[in-house]
Design a protein around this motif. Structure first.
Motif, PDB file in Angstrom:
ATOM      1  N   UNK A   5       2.841   9.788  -1.812  1.00  0.00           N
ATOM      2  CA  UNK A   5       2.447   8.406  -1.528  1.00  0.00           C
ATOM      3  C   UNK A   5       0.998   8.203  -1.944  1.00  0.00           C
ATOM      4  N   UNK A   6       0.782   7.183  -2.768  1.00  0.00           N
ATOM      5  CA  UNK A   6      -0.556   6.891  -3.281  1.00  0.00           C
ATOM      6  C   UNK A   6      -1.171   5.663  -2.613  1.00  0.00           C
ATOM      7  N   UNK A  44       3.662   2.660  -2.657  1.00  0.00           N
ATOM      8  CA  UNK A  44       3.665   3.121  -4.048  1.00  0.00           C
ATOM      9  C   UNK A  44       3.425   4.629  -4.075  1.00  0.00           C
ATOM     10  N   UNK A  45       4.343   5.355  -4.715  1.00  0.00           N
ATOM     11  CA  UNK A  45       4.043   6.742  -5.047  1.00  0.00           C
ATOM     12  C   UNK A  45       3.171   6.752  -6.303  1.00  0.00           C
ATOM     13  N   UNK A  46       2.641   7.923  -6.652  1.00  0.00           N
ATOM     14  CA  UNK A  46       1.896   8.027  -7.904  1.00  0.00           C
ATOM     15  C   UNK A  46       2.786   7.654  -9.087  1.00  0.00           C
ATOM     16  N   UNK A  47       4.050   8.054  -9.034  1.00  0.00           N
ATOM     17  CA  UNK A  47       4.966   7.765 -10.149  1.00  0.00           C
ATOM     18  C   UNK A  47       5.199   6.259 -10.286  1.00  0.00           C
ATOM     19  N   UNK A  55      -3.882   9.255   0.589  1.00  0.00           N
ATOM     20  CA  UNK A  55      -3.196   7.964   0.505  1.00  0.00           C
ATOM     21  C   UNK A  55      -4.191   6.859   0.826  1.00  0.00           C
ATOM     22  N   UNK A  56      -4.176   5.789   0.025  1.00  0.00           N
ATOM     23  CA  UNK A  56      -5.036   4.634   0.262  1.00  0.00           C
ATOM     24  C   UNK A  56      -4.212   3.553   0.953  1.00  0.00           C
ATOM     25  N   UNK A  57      -4.647   3.146   2.144  1.00  0.00           N
ATOM     26  CA  UNK A  57      -3.979   2.076   2.883  1.00  0.00           C
ATOM     27  C   UNK A  57      -4.837   0.826   2.727  1.00  0.00           C
ATOM     28  N   UNK A  58      -4.339  -0.116   1.948  1.00  0.00           N
ATOM     29  CA  UNK A  58      -5.088  -1.317   1.588  1.00  0.00           C
ATOM     30  C   UNK A  58      -4.522  -2.509   2.364  1.00  0.00           C
ATOM     31  N   UNK A  59      -5.369  -3.105   3.210  1.00  0.00           N
ATOM     32  CA  UNK A  59      -4.949  -4.267   3.989  1.00  0.00           C
ATOM     33  C   UNK A  59      -5.457  -5.524   3.293  1.00  0.00           C
TER      34      UNK A  59
END
Length: 508
Positions: A24-25, A39-42, A227-231
């Motif tokens: 998980x990216x 989003x995964x890296x893929x 993992x980046x959690x973007x709000x």
């Protein structure tokens, strides 16, 4: 230290995407709809390659500047990586920017393609192709290019990656230039600063168009595999539940976030979380800091920097050492000194300008876009960057921030040029003179105040001035406090004595 020590953003991303394809990216949450995308890296790699092919189909080539005008959403990350991959240059434009502010950036950077949340007919920008996110155009154009290999020109670490406009002490914002090496250095530096690893989940509500998110959260996540959690936007009433739900281990914060979280009702289980560090920018009153840490069971890691210095060049240490309210010690890749008016280093305890030395294009900005004079003026003759901030060091080298030497108002994480606001107000036909300054605000750190001198015989209200500015400035730059006077106090050389304006009462 030179640019050759670091890969390009494209090379770093390709390596990480191949190594961690199923990891998980990115996690994106919209607090208004509660929708969460993962989003995964893929997956991100597929999306960004489709975006890169789309940009190429629009005629974007290496070195071309492309505007990204949007709030916190996955498409910004896609576009950033896509433009880096084809050697183009990212120009982020804040979502609150007015049409006039956007037009300035578009013109100065020669932007011919703009990705925006607003449709083309709302821009009226001649010669600029606008790709709209919210009417389906962006996804449709990407879908048309899905599977088409994007161009792969040579991209070197020292090549220009981004032009980020930031308020300075002049009336016009300056474009800070970042190279690929700047971005990768930042990822490595913050990974050290936060002891970041692939096990971390880094949650942020900072704006994607600002340096704090890009270089102190996004790039460190890419560098380490966190993992980046973007709000999408900050909500005080929702943030701590988001932190807990997404199992965040590191979060970004500033004074407004700390103060508004403290104002929330105590919730059952709010100390049941995974946060090990709060990446914080500049000090709070000691009592507020201690109350926040005690209530939420977290540790604030303080640091200090600017767009020009990329990251928190002065920082608390990852091993836990700190001396609050100190802003910390100089981190790896930087030297920091306190300089007097003659440019010489001052001894411990004496207050002077905080100056930073690093490597341009690696640990410091590459310069200001098409402004060699401003770039030269930003550095001393012996190569130290002038921060324009006042501070001092103690005998052990810990640094302390005292005040800003320039006229920058810091409102809720936004740097606002007082001069820029003054120039806009002076365009009003009934205004003779004006001074803009920052005043204390218990929630937003500072509020913007304007002291206005009307022309003889003219009458103005605060609403008149605010309405006039609403078409010229972003909402956060518009003064919330407007006072009217017969004249402004000035010194021997005509300089407005702004300190007096903070204490004197209105003369009208």
């Amino acid at each position: 230290m030179n640019t050759r020590e670091y890969p390009s953003v494209r090379d770093l991303w390709e390596e990480r995407a191949a190594l961690w394809a199923d990891r998980e990216f990115l996690v994106h949450e919209d607090p208004d709809t509660s929708k969460v995308e993962r989003y995964t890296y893929a997956r991100m790699d597929r999306e960004m390659k489709a975006a890169a092919s789309m940009f190429a189909s629009l005629g974007v080539e290496a070195g071309d500047r492309v505007g990204l005008h949007m709030c916190n959403r996955p498409e910004f990350v896609e576009c950033f990586l896509a433009l880096a991959a084809i050697g183009a240059v990212v120009v982020p434009i804040g979502p609150a920017s007015t049409a006039a502010e956007c037009a300035l950036v578009v013109e100065e950077c020669g932007i011919r393609v703009l990705v925006s949340e607003f449709p083309e007919d709302s821009w009226r920008l001649e010669g600029v192709a606008v790709v709209c996110l919210d009417d389906g155009s962006y996804e449709a154009m990407k879908a048309d290019r899905a599977g088409a290999p994007p161009p792969r020109p040579e991209v070197r670490p020292g090549d220009l990656l981004e032009i980020m406009y930031t308020s300075g002490t002049t009336s016009r914002p300056k474009g800070v230039m970042f190279t690929h090496a700047n971005a990768v250095f930042s990822g490595k530096y913050v990974a050290w600063e936060l002891s970041l690893s692939e096990a971390d989940r880094y949650l942020t509500t900072m704006s994607v168009t600002h340096v704090n998110l890009q270089l102190s959260a996004f790039m460190p996540a890419v560098y380490t595999g966190a993992a980046l959690v973007l709000v999408r936007r900050y909500s005080a009433s929702r943030m701590w539940s988001q932190v807990r739900r997404h199992r965040a281990t590191v979060i970004q914060a500033m004074a407004m976030i700390v103060k508004t979280l403290m104002a929330q009702p105590v919730a059952s289980g709010e100390r049941d979380h995974s946060v090990r560090a709060v990446h914080y920018f500049l000090p709070l009153p000691k009592g507020t800091k201690e109350a926040f840490e005690e209530r939420y069971g977290v540790r604030l890691l303080n640091n200090y920097g600017s767009s020009e210095t990329l990251v928190g060049v002065v920082t608390d240490l990852p091993d836990g050492r700190s001396k609050w309210p100190s802003i910390g010690l100089a981190g790896p890749g930087y030297d920091v000194r306190i300089a007097g008016e003659n440019g010489s280093a001052l001894p411990p305890g004496e207050c002077g300008e905080i100056q930073v030395r690093g490597q341009a294009g690696v640990s410091l900005m590459a310069g200001y876009w098409r402004d060699e004079e401003a770039t030269r003026a930003a550095f001393t003759a012996d190569g130290w960057f002038r921060t324009g901030d006042c501070g001092y060091a103690d005998a052990e080298g810990w640094l302390y921030f005292v005040d800003r030497m320039g006229d920058i108002v810091k409102r809720a994480g936004e740097n606002i040029s007082a001069c820029e606001v003054e120039v806009a107000i002076l365009e009003h036909p009934d205004v003779a003179d004006v001074a803009v300054l920052g005043i204390s605000d218990s929630i937003r750190d500072e509020a913007v105040k304007a002291v206005v001198v009307p022309k003889p015989g003219r009458r103005l209200t605060a609403e008149d001035v605010q309405d006039f500015l609403s078409l010229r400035l972003s909402f956060f730059k518009i003064p919330s406090v407007i006072e009217f006077r017969d004249g402004l106090p000035r010194g021997e050389y005509g300089k407005v004595l702004k300190n007096q304006l903070k204490t004197q009462k209105s003369t009208i």
